[in-house]
Design a protein around this motif. Structure first.
Motif, PDB file in Angstrom:
ATOM      1  N   ALA A   1      21.356 -53.463  26.319  1.00 54.77           N
ATOM      2  CA  ALA A   1      21.642 -53.182  27.872  1.00 54.77           C
ATOM      3  C   ALA A   1      22.443 -54.720  28.441  1.00 54.77           C
ATOM      4  CB  ALA A   1      20.864 -52.453  28.663  1.00 54.77           C
ATOM      5  N   GLN A   2      21.561 -55.691  28.321  1.00 57.33           N
ATOM      6  CA  GLN A   2      21.618 -56.906  28.623  1.00 57.33           C
ATOM      7  C   GLN A   2      22.859 -57.620  28.267  1.00 57.33           C
ATOM      8  OE1 GLN A   2      19.444 -58.718  31.102  1.00 57.33           O
ATOM      9  NE2 GLN A   2      21.746 -59.798  31.418  1.00 57.33           N
TER      10      GLN A   2
ATOM     11  N   ARG B   1      25.583 -55.772  27.307  1.00 59.76           N
ATOM     12  CA  ARG B   1      26.561 -54.988  27.904  1.00 59.76           C
ATOM     13  C   ARG B   1      26.948 -55.284  29.289  1.00 59.76           C
ATOM     14  NH1 ARG B   1      31.327 -53.449  27.267  1.00 59.76           N
ATOM     15  NH2 ARG B   1      31.879 -51.248  28.097  1.00 59.76           N
ATOM     16  N   TYR B   2      25.520 -55.580  29.793  1.00 62.76           N
ATOM     17  CA  TYR B   2      25.818 -56.007  31.321  1.00 62.76           C
ATOM     18  C   TYR B   2      26.396 -57.136  31.418  1.00 62.76           C
ATOM     19  CZ  TYR B   2      24.060 -57.777  35.841  1.00 62.76           C
ATOM     20  OH  TYR B   2      23.925 -58.334  37.262  1.00 62.76           O
ATOM     21  N   ASP B   3      25.974 -58.371  30.682  1.00 63.57           N
ATOM     22  CA  ASP B   3      26.885 -59.535  30.649  1.00 63.57           C
ATOM     23  C   ASP B   3      28.213 -59.526  30.322  1.00 63.57           C
ATOM     24  OD1 ASP B   3      24.160 -60.666  31.199  1.00 63.57           O
ATOM     25  OD2 ASP B   3      23.814 -61.230  28.893  1.00 63.57           O
TER      26      ASP B   3
ATOM     27  N   GLN C   1      30.046 -58.179  33.363  1.00 60.21           N
ATOM     28  CA  GLN C   1      30.043 -59.509  34.281  1.00 60.21           C
ATOM     29  C   GLN C   1      31.132 -60.186  34.152  1.00 60.21           C
ATOM     30  OE1 GLN C   1      28.077 -58.289  37.298  1.00 60.21           O
ATOM     31  NE2 GLN C   1      27.086 -60.623  36.934  1.00 60.21           N
TER      32      GLN C   1
ATOM     33  N   PRO D   1      31.493 -55.463  37.191  1.00 57.50           N
ATOM     34  CA  PRO D   1      30.026 -55.506  37.175  1.00 57.50           C
ATOM     35  C   PRO D   1      29.473 -54.131  37.280  1.00 57.50           C
ATOM     36  CG  PRO D   1      30.612 -56.848  39.092  1.00 57.50           C
ATOM     37  CD  PRO D   1      31.925 -56.571  38.347  1.00 57.50           C
TER      38      PRO D   1
ATOM     39  N   TYR E   1      22.455 -53.327  36.116  1.00 51.43           N
ATOM     40  CA  TYR E   1      21.630 -53.304  35.293  1.00 51.43           C
ATOM     41  C   TYR E   1      21.071 -52.091  34.557  1.00 51.43           C
ATOM     42  CZ  TYR E   1      18.074 -54.209  31.343  1.00 51.43           C
ATOM     43  OH  TYR E   1      17.306 -54.058  30.302  1.00 51.43           O
TER      44      TYR E   1
ATOM     45  N   VAL F   1      23.451 -49.487  33.316  1.00 49.84           N
ATOM     46  CA  VAL F   1      23.852 -49.902  32.033  1.00 49.84           C
ATOM     47  C   VAL F   1      22.825 -49.274  31.018  1.00 49.84           C
ATOM     48  CG1 VAL F   1      24.648 -51.635  30.395  1.00 49.84           C
ATOM     49  CG2 VAL F   1      25.344 -52.035  32.871  1.00 49.84           C
TER      50      VAL F   1
END
Length: 226
Positions: free
Chosen positions: A156-157, A159-161, A164, A169, A172, A175
């Motif tokens: 998830a992190q 994908r979040y990055d 962004q 965006p 989190y 996501v």
């Protein structure tokens, strides 16, 4: 030197495409992103308004499918997916289309058509293909099978990055919820559920750099072609 089929399966947002592209470049093989193929179908279905409700309009989707020409082109930015000759790479990489792809990929007649196309692509070998069922359904006799995973939070992190960086965006928590929802759908669908083949090598890249996972994959590949 003999040519082989490399099948890379695993959960969403594990970086399968990145590592498959890297290995294909190292081996001089063709790369096929099967997830992009399902995303292209999902994009076409979304544009046609077939996914606007909980119930997918299956008759219309069945009629739509034969009109779709899904292919790949090489651009200065890398390999892109085309839908009826339109470059749709950016459109298919959104969270919305990713979720829609998980829905349409569970439909038997969609999988049947795309699996047939994927098998034709790999008949001559010398190919790296990634997806959800490559080592279990598409190429059960692949010489090298790899199953990729990482913790949901790590995925998830990542994908979040990525979202962004692309200027789209999302919170989190949204996501992470999408990652968990896709995991559930992918592993619980009736047709070709995501699972690790009994002879697949497990690659957990939660704590690996791209260089480390590439080195590991290359060593596995080299051992198979000797």
């Amino acid at each position: 030197m003999k040519k082989i089929v490399v099948a890379i399966d695993g959960h969403s947002s594990c970086g399968k495409s990145t590592m498959a592209k890297s290995l294909a470049s190292y081996a001089g093989y063709k790369y096929v992103d099967t997830g992009a193929m399902y995303r292209a179908v999902a994009l076409a279905a979304t544009r046609a308004g077939l996914l606007d409700t909980q119930e997918i309009d299956l008759p219309k989707l069945r009629d739509l499918l034969p009109t779709l020409d899904i292919d790949f082109i090489v651009t200065p930015q890398g390999q892109h997916t085309t839908l009826n000759a339109e470059d749709v790479e950016s459109q298919i990489r959104t969270l919305q289309i990713g979720s829609a792809a998980s829905r349409v990929s569970a439909i038997p007649f969609v999988r049947e058509q795309l699996v047939s196309l994927q098998q034709a692509m790999g008949r001559a070998k010398g190919i790296v293909m990634d997806g959800r069922d490559i080592g279990t359904v598409v190429f059960p006799d692949a010489e090298l099978k790899v199953f990729v995973t990482a913790s949901p939070q790590v995925r998830a992190q990542r994908r979040y990055d990525e979202l962004q960086a692309k200027g789209t965006p999302m919170p989190y928590d949204d996501v992470l919820r999408d990652v968990l929802d896709r995991d559930y759908r992918d592993t619980h669908r009736d047709i070709s559920p995501l699972r690790q083949a009994s002879d697949a090598l497990l690659l957990d890249n939660s704590n690996l750099t791209r260089e480390q996972q590439s080195s590991l994959l290359q060593s596995w590949f080299d051992a198979k072609i000797r």
